[in-house]
Motif scaffolding. Structure first.
Motif, PDB file in Angstrom:
ATOM      1  N   HIS A 212      18.428  -9.069   0.983  1.00 38.91           N
ATOM      2  CA  HIS A 212      17.937  -8.490  -0.268  1.00 38.91           C
ATOM      3  C   HIS A 212      19.086  -8.039  -1.164  1.00 38.91           C
ATOM      4  O   HIS A 212      19.054  -8.231  -2.387  1.00 38.91           O
ATOM      5  CB  HIS A 212      17.013  -7.308   0.042  1.00 38.91           C
ATOM      6  CG  HIS A 212      15.668  -7.715   0.547  1.00 38.91           C
ATOM      7  ND1 HIS A 212      15.414  -7.950   1.877  1.00 38.91           N
ATOM      8  CD2 HIS A 212      14.500  -7.956  -0.105  1.00 38.91           C
ATOM      9  CE1 HIS A 212      14.148  -8.300   2.026  1.00 38.91           C
ATOM     10  NE2 HIS A 212      13.577  -8.321   0.850  1.00 38.91           N
TER      11      HIS A 212
ATOM     12  N   TYR B  87      19.447  -9.515  -5.035  1.00 36.37           N
ATOM     13  CA  TYR B  87      19.335  -8.652  -6.213  1.00 36.37           C
ATOM     14  C   TYR B  87      20.671  -8.512  -6.936  1.00 36.37           C
ATOM     15  O   TYR B  87      20.723  -8.471  -8.168  1.00 36.37           O
ATOM     16  CB  TYR B  87      18.817  -7.271  -5.796  1.00 36.37           C
ATOM     17  CG  TYR B  87      17.342  -7.260  -5.470  1.00 36.37           C
ATOM     18  CD1 TYR B  87      16.397  -7.535  -6.457  1.00 36.37           C
ATOM     19  CD2 TYR B  87      16.889  -6.980  -4.185  1.00 36.37           C
ATOM     20  CE1 TYR B  87      15.044  -7.531  -6.170  1.00 36.37           C
ATOM     21  CE2 TYR B  87      15.541  -6.971  -3.888  1.00 36.37           C
ATOM     22  CZ  TYR B  87      14.623  -7.249  -4.879  1.00 36.37           C
ATOM     23  OH  TYR B  87      13.288  -7.242  -4.584  1.00 36.37           O
TER      24      TYR B  87
ATOM     25  N   MET C  48      15.644 -16.187  -1.375  1.00 36.73           N
ATOM     26  CA  MET C  48      15.437 -14.944  -0.622  1.00 36.73           C
ATOM     27  C   MET C  48      14.146 -15.008   0.187  1.00 36.73           C
ATOM     28  O   MET C  48      14.118 -14.687   1.379  1.00 36.73           O
ATOM     29  CB  MET C  48      15.393 -13.749  -1.583  1.00 36.73           C
ATOM     30  CG  MET C  48      16.697 -13.407  -2.244  1.00 36.73           C
ATOM     31  SD  MET C  48      16.470 -12.172  -3.548  1.00 36.73           S
ATOM     32  CE  MET C  48      15.725 -10.819  -2.633  1.00 36.73           C
TER      33      MET C  48
ATOM     34  N   LYS D  22      13.767 -15.349   4.367  1.00 36.80           N
ATOM     35  CA  LYS D  22      13.095 -14.269   5.082  1.00 36.80           C
ATOM     36  C   LYS D  22      11.937 -14.812   5.912  1.00 36.80           C
ATOM     37  O   LYS D  22      11.672 -14.349   7.023  1.00 36.80           O
ATOM     38  CB  LYS D  22      12.597 -13.220   4.094  1.00 36.80           C
ATOM     39  CG  LYS D  22      11.981 -11.993   4.775  1.00 36.80           C
ATOM     40  CD  LYS D  22      11.612 -10.917   3.781  1.00 36.80           C
ATOM     41  CE  LYS D  22      11.025  -9.704   4.508  1.00 36.80           C
ATOM     42  NZ  LYS D  22      10.669  -8.618   3.554  1.00 36.80           N
TER      43      LYS D  22
END
Length: 807
Positions: free
Chosen positions: A171, A175, A278, A282
């Motif tokens: 994460h 970001y 992302m 995941k």
């Protein structure tokens, strides 16, 4: 496998769990411990004595002797606003949950698990198909859901904890990169009101503000090595930091390296691609669930192992008699001994301490108990009541449960290593069959060994592997990608030292290669070519020990050991022979493998190539690392020299990925690091051949690929047929990877093949290491172990596979 070390595939007998009914051990005898009677006046007790300081460790719970503890993480749910990537979280918390202890003796006498798992016997399944030889199994816990568990040691502990680190860094990277792209685009547009809002979650802002420029060390061996002063490094201090690329220095560099966008659509496409990367990564990997510590896990293992070895040699039969003790009875053939030998197998009760200071985490072992102190953000949870957590400190310095986890794991790691302890490690179950959620999908290696990795299935696998690499490129920051100039300077320095060296001792070795250069070659140099600890040195020493009769062999180990001795010693004896004096000798190979069809006319020695004409050429000499590094640095295609963030995929082999109709799931994750794409592909490509050495038979043992004979070894008929399919699948895979990732640059093929052959020989050495660790070759230990010969047969297969690729 999953991130718990080498991962395995769920197997059932006749579509039923391997354990139909599992109940707590009926011989379990739990004696209540009188805590007040235990002597508390030991050398460490004063450390925990109540004082006026809030930093001291205070006793808050004495775990009953028939209970263990689950150590988990409380992670607040992300709250996202519609149309925004903003996420808000409060502090995390280390959860400590006492559980009634149960012994899963049906799978292994030393496996202990939370008792609630035993209430779901149909979900308890033994997994098989991995290469490390450890016990991995599945189960269900009411609080945690479906789990994959491992009876794991200190290295497995770090791999499990890496899952939580990976989730955070995943994460953070996404970001951070989106915000940097946004600033780059905004500086051109001058007005960003129309731009999609991208904000960093609050907890990630805190992490970015607090990091230093110290990079995360990718290899746990270096991470946990001794400092110059002799003290162990602080695991939380090192693992808790973000990489250099996410430090203040790294972030400032990013703003000058971001590309400019032509229009709004291009910008939004780039943001969307990062969000997709992302999400997809995941979804492909498992999540950390718990570490379970039983009082029986923390018993006196070293004395127990030594006693077991002694009694095994003296002729005792080992028989387990209960949860907290076992006895060794005399064999029926020995009438001269008329007494029973009792070996204590007693656990130590757990006392739990706490401190508001994350740095005060500790683990103290006493004769009658083990003291565990948890520092920072932690809470004892009652099983029936999960009340809201209150952050440990108001200033926010120690309110991060992740730091508390790392700090405690640092203490637990060293204690497990020192005392030979193993605990139960659990992670999320992934790769479920959509048609039957109670079953796992097959791994790609299972599909391969069944002869079904072809056509559309094979191309789907390759598509997914390429997509994973593209996702990892998107999550790699600009200042992490290119390190080529610095490495070329290092290599020029190595060459200069090599030319100026007047004596052999002055020549640089693999031990002199930097960590950055080592990782650039897929970590192939230090691991394999180190002059003292490298795996090729281990192979050489093993061959010499066999030659001089220094290794004790069981009857079933004699045949594969003889073949290894003949093959390896012949190769090593040729190492110092000048190239001009060599003729291609077939003895070492043809005396071992019948099917090798080598012709003197086809393989002529090349005076300019010290490897030409040499069977198992990568074993010849420890200087091969230099040409390997040179080959890697001379690649011209940018994708062959740029680095990607690995997301913890340390072993991306076919045996460590579930393959479904729509995607692959990855497991056996380790510490995330930066690696070149060819290095990242090494385990994937070598596993096409390596997987055949790990196929399990009906008894759960690895299939021996050779017709066993004291003369030459020849492949079994089934292996001959399967090997043809493997060659075809391997060639299709490497062709597509070169075409789609490296723009058809054929020079990359040579590098990939060298990496693959090096790794196969490395795994042959790994098998010898595992054989010895498990007691192989040791007269005092090996006589009570069984089926260890499988490691020697697998080593032979890896060496044979290397030759198949070389030719």
């Amino acid at each position: 496998m999953l991130s718990l070390g080498h991962r395995f595939v769920a197997t059932k007998v006749d579509n039923k769990p391997i354990i139909s009914k599992v109940k707590p051990n009926p011989n379990l005898k739990v004696q209540a411990v009188n805590f007040d009677a235990i002597n508390e006046d030991c050398e460490h007790t004063s450390k925990y004595a109540p004082t006026s300081s809030t930093d001291d460790c205070h006793l808050f719970y004495k775990v009953p002797s028939n209970e263990g503890i689950m150590i988990m993480m409380h992670e607040p749910q992300l709250k996202s606003n519609s149309g925004s990537t903003e996420a808000e979280t409060d502090c995390t918390c280390l959860k400590i949950v006492p559980q009634l202890d149960s012994n899963l003796v049906e799978m292994h006498p030393n496996i202990y698990i939370p008792s609630p798992i035993m209430d779901h016997p149909d979900d308890i399944v033994k997994y098989g198909g991995g290469g490390s030889g450890v016990t991995v199994f599945g189960g269900y816990h009411p609080q945690l859901g479906s789990l994959v568990m491992k009876h794991g040691g200190h290295k497995d502990l770090l791999e499990l904890v890496s899952l939580y680190k990976i989730e955070r860094e995943l994460h953070t990277r996404g970001y951070t990169k989106m915000n940097t792209i946004k600033k780059s685009y905004s500086s051109v547009e001058g007005d960003d009101k129309h731009i999609k809002n991208v904000k960093t979650p609050s907890k990630l802002k805190l992490a970015l503000n607090k990091v230093t420029s110290q990079p995360v060390i990718g290899r746990f061996g270096a991470l946990l090595g001794k400092r110059k002063g002799g003290s162990a490094p602080d695991l939380a201090g090192v693992m808790g930091n973000l990489p250099l690329s996410l430090s203040a220095e790294g972030l400032s560099l990013m703003h000058t390296q971001q590309p400019k966008f032509e229009d709004k659509n291009e910008y939004q496409d780039r943001i969307q691609s990062i969000e997709n990367a992302m999400r997809e990564m995941k979804e492909r990997i498992p999540a950390f669930r718990m570490v379970y510590i039983s009082p029986l896990h923390l018993r006196e293992r070293q004395i127990e192992l030594m006693t077991r070895s002694y009694t095994g040699v003296m002729g005792f039969n080992m028989s387990y008699t209960g949860h907290d003790s076992y006895g060794a009875s005399i064999s029926s053939g020995d009438s001269s001994l008329n007494s029973r030998v009792s070996i204590a197998k007693k656990g130590r009760p757990l006392w739990l301490f706490g401190s508001s200071n994350v740095g005060r985490s500790s683990l103290m072992t006493h004769k009658n108990r083990v003291d565990l102190c948890f520092g920072g953000s932690h809470r004892l949870y009652e099983v029936e009541s999960h009340s809201n957590h209150i952050c440990a400190s108001k200033d926010g310095s120690d309110n991060d449960g992740y730091r508390s986890l790392l700090s405690f794991v640092n203490q637990l790691y060293h204690s497990m290593k020192q005392n030979n302890w193993k605990v139960t490690l659990a992670q999320q179950t992934i790769g479920r069959d959509p048609d039957d959620p109670t079953k796992s999908l097959p791994t790609a290696s299972q599909i391969l060994t069944k002869g079904k990795l072809r056509g559309r299935v094979l191309h789907k696998l390759i598509d997914e592997e390429i997509q994973v690499i593209r996702n990892l490129k998107l999550l790699t920051l600009p200042n992490e990608v290119d390190i080529l100039d610095g490495l070329r300077l290092e290599y020029e320095s190595i060459k200069a030292r090599m030319m100026n060296a007047k004596m052999d001792k002055d020549r640089p070795t693999a031990a002199d290669v930097s960590d950055t250069a080592n990782s650039f070659t897929g970590n192939a140099i230090v691991k394999n070519f180190h002059p003292e600890t490298g795996r090729f040195v281990i192979l050489r020493q093993f061959a010499l020990d066999l030659k001089h009769g220094k290794i004790h062999l069981q009857s079933k180990e004699v045949m594969p050991a003889n073949h290894l001795e003949k093959l390896l010693n012949d190769c090593f004896e040729r190492q110092n022979t000048p190239v001009k004096e060599k003729h291609f000798r077939k003895s070492s190979l043809e005396d071992t493998f019948e099917l090798l069809d080598l012709d003197d006319d086809d393989v002529a020695p090349d005076e300019d190539d010290p490897q030409s004409g040499n069977p198992l050429y990568l074993i010849h000499g420890l200087n091969q690392w230099q040409s390997l590094l040179e080959t890697a640095l001379n690649m011209k295609n940018p994708n062959a020299t740029c680095r990607i963030w690995t997301c913890g995929v340390s072993d991306g082999g076919l045996h460590n990925m579930f393959l479904g109709a729509d995607q692959i799931w990855l497991f056996d994750l380790g510490e995330p690091k930066l690696e070149t794409i060819p290095g990242f592909l090494t385990k994937f490509l070598m596993s096409f051949f390596h997987a055949l050495g790990m196929e399990e038979d009906v008894n759960g043992d690895w299939v021996v690929r050779f017709v066993q004979s004291s003369e030459k070894l020849r492949l079994t008929d089934a292996t001959k047929e399967l090997l043809a399919d493997v060659h075809q699948a391997f060639n299709i895979a490497i062709d597509r990877l070169i075409r789609e990732l490296f723009d058809g640059d054929e020079e990359v093929r040579l590098l990939l093949l060298r990496y693959v052959m090096t790794q196969l020989i490395s795994d042959a050495s790994f098998c010898i290491e595992k054989w010895r660790i498990k007691g192989g070759g040791d007269e005092l230990r090996s006589d009570h172990q069984y089926c260890l010969e499988k490691w020697l047969w697998r080593s032979l297969w890896d060496l044979y596979a290397c030759e198949e690729i070389r030719r």
